[in-house]
Enzyme design. Sequence first.
Site, PDB file in Angstrom:
ATOM      1  N   GLY A  24       0.861  -1.179   0.000  1.00 49.64           N
ATOM      2  CA  GLY A  24       0.000   0.000   0.000  1.00 49.64           C
ATOM      3  C   GLY A  24       0.894   1.224   0.000  1.00 49.64           C
ATOM      4  O   GLY A  24       1.959   1.221   0.624  1.00 49.64           O
ATOM      5  N   ASP A 141     -13.351   9.345   7.967  1.00 53.38           N
ATOM      6  CA  ASP A 141     -12.911   9.064   6.595  1.00 53.38           C
ATOM      7  C   ASP A 141     -13.418   7.700   6.141  1.00 53.38           C
ATOM      8  O   ASP A 141     -12.671   6.913   5.546  1.00 53.38           O
ATOM      9  CB  ASP A 141     -11.382   9.127   6.503  1.00 53.38           C
ATOM     10  CG  ASP A 141     -10.882   9.247   5.060  1.00 53.38           C
ATOM     11  OD1 ASP A 141     -11.664   9.710   4.198  1.00 53.38           O
ATOM     12  OD2 ASP A 141      -9.728   8.881   4.797  1.00 53.38           O
TER      13      ASP A 141
END
Length: 527
Positions: A24, A141
């Site tokens: 990632g 988020d």
Amino acid sequence: MTTLTQLDPLPESLPFEIISKTIGRGAYAAVKKGRSAQGVFAAKFIHKQHALERGRISPRQLKFEVELHKLSSGHGNLIAFYGWGEDDVWLWIAMEFADGGDLFDKIEADVGVSEDVAQFYFAQLVSGLAWMHGKGVAHRDLKPENILLDGNGNLKIADFGLAVLFQYQGKYRESTSVCGSPPYVAPEVIAGKYRADSVDIWSCGVVLFTLLVGNTPWDEPTSRSAEFEMYLESGGRPTYDPWPSVPLEALSLLRGMMALDPKARFTLERVRDHPWFTKPNPHLARNGLCINGVNLATKMMENLHVDFTKAPFSSRSRHQLDDSSRMASTQPVISARAPATDVDFAWERPHHHMFASQPTEAQQEFDSQTLWASLAEDPTMSQFALQPHLSVSLTQNARHFRDICPAQRLTRFFSSYSFRQILPILSSALHRMGIIIAPFKPSDYEDANTETWISVRTEDRRRCPLRGDIIVERLAQDMLQVTFSKNVGDPLQWRRFFKEVTVLSKEAVFTGYGQRVGPSGAAATQV
């Protein structure tokens, strides 16, 4: 291009072993797999100087992320916190590795999932969020990129970089930071004064809508969005697609969660009391976990479909190709309105191989036949069938969710074409979509080539940033894998992009019908 990892090597004296390349990436952070005596986990490395310069995130704020993740840990639907450390350059966080991959990578764009699957994942999302809110922590988020799966298909809320403590010692505090992802953020966030727990509930509503129909309801909750304006004018009862396809009970729940007035918005208690939420679910056990991961994965995989008989989507003009650096999809949008921006460095490119290692020259002829044959039992190939369906032998032999829905990206296809044959086809497909592409280098076409990257920088149909890479890599002498790896943007919009390029490149795509396509476009060797 000089990479960040070349400028600042990771610490040599870590209390664990790094066992993977980057899995990632972000403007100032990377995630790698680590291993210790306790097992395998994910390790997030944050470059402190770049976090300050690129994200305006101070060392104190980074420590706050650590503390809030640690405080929230302890629930089965949250990524577990294991520990952290730092040196002068890096701060790292050890956490649970979600080996089921991304949830929204497994959802069909413009289709969504079945109602029972949507209810299952929504129930787990609410359960994890209720735990966080009970600790006084809001996520702020919630979006597809931050919703992961474990190996049994259970949902895991991830990435606490924008989390905030909204309640402490019984007292509530308002937030003022404009943050989040535009399609999922609540309207009051853009105004800059809000209750963080309430905006989480709005975001949950958008996630539920996206699960049910495979699309977000709008690009942003402002007057700049015609879809959002129509939602307001209709009192939460719009009649345009895809709203009519939402089940009535779920629509009632959505209206309560996405009430414009935060004071009238559903609380989590009201959400959990709603009839749509409380009805029995065939996938949900009494302990809140998945009853049968194989059944759940089979249902989800058979919902994915690349239709080669369907005309490609309409051309778009706001596309361009770029060799610039990439940011990860998990990078938060600091301003709810600001577009994502490029950075002048890139993380090392992650592995995208379907198989553990690259074949050697001596193995290639044998491995070529083995690899082609193995695709008959690759569940991801079902999306290219006329009627997506998994073989009985595959489902009978599967033991876990990940055996059917693997962690690696589902936005990929295989081809027997050479680099010289497939690159012009991909180039033509991108050109037909209105994407400006720079000429390939001569070395990209060489038979000995092992990998070519095409970096895509574009906007989706909602004019939101969409960025990633098309990676063409050799797995064997006559076998290429073409992977569409998203870095920035909505995963459902990225899947639309993948499907469009794949349909336009169909002559080169192996579809798994017992044969692969030869260089002339005719059926070739039987697998």
